[in-house]
Design an enzyme around this catalytic site. Structure first.
Site, PDB file in Angstrom:
ATOM      1  N   GLY A  13       0.566  -0.492  -2.676  1.00 55.56           N
ATOM      2  CA  GLY A  13       0.031   0.891  -2.711  1.00 55.56           C
ATOM      3  C   GLY A  13      -1.280   1.107  -3.324  1.00 55.56           C
ATOM      4  O   GLY A  13      -1.746   2.181  -3.954  1.00 55.56           O
ATOM      5  N   ILE A  94       6.081   0.879  12.886  1.00 53.05           N
ATOM      6  CA  ILE A  94       5.327   1.705  13.850  1.00 53.05           C
ATOM      7  C   ILE A  94       6.576   2.711  14.277  1.00 53.05           C
ATOM      8  O   ILE A  94       7.439   2.797  14.327  1.00 53.05           O
ATOM      9  CB  ILE A  94       5.263   0.789  15.214  1.00 53.05           C
ATOM     10  CG1 ILE A  94       4.136  -0.443  14.892  1.00 53.05           C
ATOM     11  CG2 ILE A  94       4.921   1.293  16.304  1.00 53.05           C
ATOM     12  CD1 ILE A  94       3.875  -1.467  15.909  1.00 53.05           C
ATOM     13  N   LEU A  95       5.383   3.983  14.621  1.00 56.26           N
ATOM     14  CA  LEU A  95       6.158   5.188  14.689  1.00 56.26           C
ATOM     15  C   LEU A  95       6.048   5.351  16.312  1.00 56.26           C
ATOM     16  O   LEU A  95       5.167   5.136  16.917  1.00 56.26           O
ATOM     17  CB  LEU A  95       5.525   6.238  13.998  1.00 56.26           C
ATOM     18  CG  LEU A  95       5.533   6.084  12.471  1.00 56.26           C
ATOM     19  CD1 LEU A  95       4.468   7.029  11.911  1.00 56.26           C
ATOM     20  CD2 LEU A  95       7.049   6.581  11.958  1.00 56.26           C
ATOM     21  N   HIS A 111      -6.962   1.130   8.679  1.00 55.03           N
ATOM     22  CA  HIS A 111      -6.488  -0.306   9.345  1.00 55.03           C
ATOM     23  C   HIS A 111      -7.691  -1.051   8.664  1.00 55.03           C
ATOM     24  O   HIS A 111      -8.935  -0.771   8.798  1.00 55.03           O
ATOM     25  CB  HIS A 111      -6.673  -0.112  10.712  1.00 55.03           C
ATOM     26  CG  HIS A 111      -6.357  -1.545  11.242  1.00 55.03           C
ATOM     27  ND1 HIS A 111      -4.946  -2.150  11.417  1.00 55.03           N
ATOM     28  CD2 HIS A 111      -7.087  -2.473  11.870  1.00 55.03           C
ATOM     29  CE1 HIS A 111      -5.063  -3.272  11.956  1.00 55.03           C
ATOM     30  NE2 HIS A 111      -6.243  -3.549  12.073  1.00 55.03           N
TER      31      HIS A 111
END
Ligand code: GAR
Length: 204
Positions: A13, A94-95, A111
């Site tokens: 995070g 992955i959505l 990314h």
């Protein structure tokens, strides 16, 4: 009302921290980090959210049993939280199109390469930097883009180049890309899109 942002995380995070710090410093004036969603109950990102007083939700894909159930649960949490916009900040799932089409131009991803290099399925985290070093590129960087049904394939919002140095390991390169690109670009893009959504709501 400010644009309510949900940050999706899976691990350490540091990008979430950059966003929290930017908000605290007044650099995201049109946005408010309202929720952190993690697929991993052990993600240190959840602790960062807690320390910043932001509610965290853990939704494990494994426990949901299917992609559809996973996404359905995420959608409910977002609706309950009145979320306007999503930022994937080191989110390692992955959505599907079923989910992304509900949030057109409202999901951002960071990314750690200059897309279209070293991106798509299988390129995440350190693997991206391993591939860049293996190929011998001299310049890499980071990209913020909108998320659609193609992994790392949505419209590009911002990019920042970073030099590869002699003797770099995946870890040293990852750190430089974070410091010189990711932690700067992501808060800037968060404010840009927050402001756009804020203006859209005001115009209605
Ligand atoms: C970051 O480098 C981010 O760009 C990358 O994972 C790292 C997460 O670090 N994301 C991807 O590879 C997505 N395909 P963080 O949890 O410390 O922000």
């Amino acid at each position: 009302m400010k644009t309510r942002i949900a940050i999706f995380v899976s691990g350490g995070g540091t990008n979430l921290q950059a966003l929290l710090d930017a908000e605290a410093a007044g650099r995201i004036p049109h946005g408010e980090i309202a929720l952190v969603v993690s697929n991993n109950p052990n993600a240190y990102a959840l602790e960062r959210a807690r320390l910043a007083g932001v509610p965290g939700a853990v939704i494990s894909k494994k426990e949901c049993g299917s992609q559809a159930a996973f996404e359905c649960q995420i959608q409910s949490v977002l609706e309950l939280g009145g979320i306007d916009m999503i930022i994937l900040a080191g989110f390692m799932c992955i959505l599907s199109e079923n989910f992304t089409k509900k949030w057109p131009n409202r999901i951002l991803n960071i990314h750690p390469s200059l897309i279209p290099a070293f991106c798509g399925e299988g390129f995440y985290g350190l693997k991206v930097h391993e591939a860049a070093l293996e190929r011998g590129v001299k310049i890499t960087g980071a990209t913020v883009h909108f998320v659609n049904e193609i992994p790392d394939g949505g419209p590009i919002i911002a990019q920042q180049a970073v030099a590869v140095e002699t003797g770099d390991t995946p870890e040293t390169l990852q750190r430089r890309v974070m410091e010189q690109a990711e932690w700067i670009l992501l808060p800037q893009a968060a404010e840009m899109v927050s402001q756009k959504l804020y203006e859209e709501r005001k115009g209605k």
